[in-house]
Design a protein around this motif. Sequence first.
Motif, mmCIF file in Angstrom:
data_model
loop_
_atom_site.group_PDB
_atom_site.id
_atom_site.type_symbol
_atom_site.label_atom_id
_atom_site.label_comp_id
_atom_site.label_asym_id
_atom_site.label_seq_id
_atom_site.Cartn_x
_atom_site.Cartn_y
_atom_site.Cartn_z
ATOM 1 N N ASN A 52 43.931 50.538 36.984
ATOM 2 C CA ASN A 52 45.135 50.149 36.238
ATOM 3 C C ASN A 52 44.804 48.970 35.322
ATOM 4 N N ARG A 53 44.816 49.215 34.022
ATOM 5 C CA ARG A 53 44.567 48.167 33.031
ATOM 6 C C ARG A 53 45.849 47.729 32.338
ATOM 7 N N THR A 54 46.974 48.235 32.753
ATOM 8 C CA THR A 54 48.260 47.914 32.134
ATOM 9 C C THR A 54 49.114 47.134 33.118
ATOM 10 N N ASN A 55 50.257 46.667 32.637
ATOM 11 C CA ASN A 55 51.206 45.948 33.490
ATOM 12 C C ASN A 55 52.223 46.878 34.136
ATOM 13 N N ASN A 56 52.021 48.167 33.989
ATOM 14 C CA ASN A 56 52.940 49.147 34.560
ATOM 15 C C ASN A 56 52.728 49.232 36.070
ATOM 16 N N THR A 57 53.796 49.071 36.814
ATOM 17 C CA THR A 57 53.721 49.119 38.281
ATOM 18 C C THR A 57 54.245 50.416 38.857
ATOM 19 N N GLU A 58 54.671 51.343 38.012
ATOM 20 C CA GLU A 58 55.156 52.630 38.490
ATOM 21 C C GLU A 58 53.981 53.572 38.732
ATOM 22 N N ASN A 59 54.137 54.409 39.750
ATOM 23 C CA ASN A 59 53.117 55.390 40.128
ATOM 24 C C ASN A 59 51.768 54.715 40.373
ATOM 25 N N THR A 60 51.776 53.661 41.156
ATOM 26 C CA THR A 60 50.542 52.964 41.509
ATOM 27 C C THR A 60 50.363 53.008 43.025
ATOM 28 N N ARG A 61 49.115 53.095 43.463
ATOM 29 C CA ARG A 61 48.778 53.104 44.887
ATOM 30 C C ARG A 61 47.414 52.471 45.085
ATOM 31 N N GLU B 245 34.480 53.602 46.295
ATOM 32 C CA GLU B 245 35.099 52.588 45.450
ATOM 33 C C GLU B 245 36.478 52.269 46.024
ATOM 34 N N LYS B 246 36.833 51.009 45.969
ATOM 35 C CA LYS B 246 38.139 50.539 46.438
ATOM 36 C C LYS B 246 38.882 49.973 45.234
ATOM 37 N N VAL B 247 40.066 50.520 44.943
ATOM 38 C CA VAL B 247 40.835 50.121 43.770
ATOM 39 C C VAL B 247 42.244 49.755 44.224
ATOM 40 N N GLU B 248 42.646 48.571 43.874
ATOM 41 C CA GLU B 248 43.991 48.112 44.202
ATOM 42 C C GLU B 248 44.947 48.458 43.064
ATOM 43 N N ASN B 249 46.104 49.010 43.431
ATOM 44 C CA ASN B 249 47.138 49.387 42.451
ATOM 45 C C ASN B 249 46.576 50.309 41.367
ATOM 46 N N ALA B 250 45.862 51.344 41.814
ATOM 47 C CA ALA B 250 45.391 52.341 40.858
ATOM 48 C C ALA B 250 46.581 53.091 40.261
#
Length: 525
Positions: A336-345, A418-423
């Motif tokens: 996630n490179r944006t400030n959008n918090t919808e559809n993130t996990r 790989e571990k990604v926060e708020n992908a």
Amino acid sequence: MICSNKVYFLRGLGLWMFLIMFWAPASYFSQDSTLIYPIINPFDPTTNSPQSFDLGDPSSLTQNIVYDPISGRYIFTETFGEGMNYRPPSMMTLEEYIEYDKKTSIIENWEEKIDEQTEEGRPFELPIKIPGKAFKNFFGSDQITIRPQGSVEISFGLNSSRYDNPILPLAQRRITRFDFQQQIQMNLVGQIGTKLKIGTSYNTQAAFDFDNISKLEHTGDEDEILQKIALGNVSLDLPTALIQGSQTLFGAKTQLKFGRATIDLIAASSKGKRQEINITGQAQIQQFEMNADNYEANRHYFLNLYHHQHYDEAMSTLPVVSSTAYITRIEVWLTNRTNNTENTRNIVAFSDIGESKQDNCQGDPGGYSPSEMPDNSSNSLYQWASTQPVIRAFSNSVSVLSTQVTAPGPFNQAVHYEKVENARKLSDQEFSYNALLGTISLNSPLNNDEVLAVAYEYTYRGETYQVGELSTDGASGKEALILKLLKPTITNPNNKIWDLMMKNVYSIGAYQLDQEGFRMDLLYN
């Protein structure tokens, strides 16, 4: 004496005469060749015999004077080519060399005096010679040369027109205006010494701006660090076909040399673009050329090495794709490179999930399934990871994976997982996929440090298979999803998942292509 006289005569006529005489038959020299003004041979600078005339040495002849400390004499040698002696060397003692150098210096001094007096009586003309050693040492020569070439045409005219229009007042019925036209085509090349060169070209009828060239170039000696510096219109010539150079650059270019290493520095902007377009039958026809390695990187991926290995088989029966596996659902997750918090996990993606062959696995998860179809049960990795509470909790998952030394481990980040926060989950408008071939295509390429992972479901001969976890499978929003890794943060061709990136998709920058008139030639060298 006939042969010796002719051998010395090559001093005036050039080295090629020597080669002719060397290969000529003996009968060639049988005629009488007594010279009216005989030349003493061999020429020896150590002798005081006067010469009748001397046409000078050819340019390929090199004279060297070397001091021999053993004999205490000065050795005169004349060579040409790759060190071949033109005549036997001659020697001088110290006293003889001092006398020889004295006479030579007097002759050169008188020649300089005569040249200076001659230049003072002449009007201004080119080339210009600047006296003094400082100018010569800095620019490499004492001469300034300016060579203008071209033409200038200027025309003046007067155009007077009369309009017999009753609507117009009498003062406005006659219009007089000047007609001025110019046509200039000028080339100017200035040479200051041997190091500085100025070139300019101006044409009023030039089709492009970069046709008018202005360039200032300084060239250093072979042993200097600064080999070349150019300002103005410069070019970038590259010794490779992978990256094409440009001839229409405007800026500064510097070439430095440190021993055998050379460094080229350039700061310029491109002023040209080449493009050819043909219009036939209200359609635009354009030719494209590209190399095989100029594919679209970080955009197109296989979902599994199974689809990669069966791609040629599925495409062998075009236009019908020979594949019975059909993807029904798919989710694509990205850093996630944006400030959008919808559809993130939070996600934890593994490269070996869904691989049923040990050769396709980066590690050795074990528990391989006899079926080659991709599935979460293809090996024991998904079953182990999905039952680890720390991995589901996500925050301390790295500590668990880094300490796992037995199967299905060990794990190295950016290689095995790989571990990604708020992908961010991509929408259907941000990618497309081929349900039969098992490939996805992103609308925009990924950055090198971005992570791409997927979860998908497909049917094969009436059976349903799944790789990874879909967001609707029941895992709560706080728990991490376990996915199939397609692209890690570090790209390494030695890794297994390097083959997941498709390298046979190219962009020609055109849209709405018609099959009629389309032709593709593949050239292999």
